[in-house]
Design a protein around this motif. Structure first.
Motif, short mmCIF file in Angstrom:
data_model
loop_
_atom_site.label_atom_id
_atom_site.label_comp_id
_atom_site.label_asym_id
_atom_site.label_seq_id
_atom_site.Cartn_x
_atom_site.Cartn_y
_atom_site.Cartn_z
N ASP A 94 -4.48 -57.61 15.72
CA ASP A 94 -5.50 -57.14 17.06
C ASP A 94 -5.14 -55.63 16.61
O ASP A 94 -5.06 -55.21 17.64
CB ASP A 94 -4.56 -57.97 17.61
N THR A 98 -4.89 -52.86 20.01
CA THR A 98 -3.46 -52.22 20.59
C THR A 98 -3.50 -50.87 21.09
O THR A 98 -3.83 -50.05 20.34
CB THR A 98 -2.64 -53.06 19.03
N GLU A 133 -6.31 -54.85 23.90
CA GLU A 133 -5.59 -56.49 24.89
C GLU A 133 -4.83 -56.77 24.79
O GLU A 133 -3.98 -57.69 26.20
CB GLU A 133 -6.45 -57.41 24.17
N ARG A 134 -3.68 -55.61 24.17
CA ARG A 134 -2.57 -55.55 24.26
C ARG A 134 -1.83 -54.52 23.91
O ARG A 134 -2.03 -53.65 23.63
CB ARG A 134 -2.00 -56.57 22.64
N TRP A 155 7.03 -57.14 29.03
CA TRP A 155 6.39 -56.69 27.68
C TRP A 155 8.32 -57.36 27.49
O TRP A 155 8.83 -56.93 28.01
CB TRP A 155 6.21 -55.03 27.79
N THR A 177 6.13 -54.80 23.09
CA THR A 177 4.94 -55.35 23.32
C THR A 177 4.36 -56.68 24.15
O THR A 177 5.32 -57.73 24.71
CB THR A 177 4.15 -56.07 22.03
N SER A 179 0.66 -57.97 27.24
CA SER A 179 -0.24 -58.09 28.02
C SER A 179 0.02 -57.12 28.70
O SER A 179 -0.01 -56.38 29.63
CB SER A 179 -0.63 -59.12 28.73
#
Length: 186
Positions: A94, A98, A133-134, A155, A177, A179
């Protein structure tokens, strides 16, 4: 009661963002960074850096206000490959989706009033609008306040660490990390 708000910073806000960075680093990170690193902070150079960041396409700088006072800021944008790569250089699936929260700072005297959460939520919304998305960020392993703040937002460390050299000390940072679907709660 003062009104709290967050807005996208403009070039006119750069000097105030530099002031907040200087005050916050001196108050909250003196032990972590060391006096020599703090002595190199130049208000004009910091303001120039923040003007460039504000004007940089693909990134956003947010400013938190309480009433008429600027109290904190956050910078966010697409995560560069070197910020999200594994230790062997491989990129996650992803990577293109990111975002990077490069900093969230609230002047200590304005802390514990929700400004950090509002800044992070605004930055997350901006990153989502850009297709992320992240999110990822870095926090010093020896900074329990920042680690607790990001953990409170859901996170968590992903196992990646790096060491930064301040010229006087080394700082071990953890990559966190989570959402970007963040919601503020009363």
């Amino acid at each position: 009661m003062s009104t709290a708000a967050v807005h996208l910073a403009t070039v006119a806000d750069a000097a105030e963002i530099a002031r907040i960075q200087q005050v916050t680093w001196r108050a909250a990170y003196a032990e972590l960074l060391g006096p020599a690193a703090l002595d190199t902070l130049d208000a004009d150079e910091l303001a120039r850096h923040w003007r460039e960041a504000i004007e940089h396409p693909g990134s956003d700088v947010y400013l938190a206000l309480e009433g008429e006072f600027a109290v904190g800021f956050c910078a966010a944008g697409q995560a560069p490959e070197e910020e999200i790569a594994a230790a062997d250089g491989t990129l996650p699936a992803d990577a293109a989706r990111t975002g990077l929260i490069s900093t969230v700072l609230v002047e200590p005297r304005w802390g514990r009033r929700g400004h950090g959460g509002r800044l992070l939520a605004a930055a997350a919304a901006g990153l989502r609008e850009r297709g992320a998305e992240r999110g990822v960020t870095w926090a010093a392993q020896s900074d329990p306040a920042s680690l607790a703040f990001f953990r409170g937002a859901g996170w968590h460390p992903d196992g990646t660490v790096r060491t930064l050299d301040t010229g006087e000390r080394t700082v071990r940072e953890l990559r966190l990390t989570g959402s970007l679907d963040l919601r503020l709660h009363d």
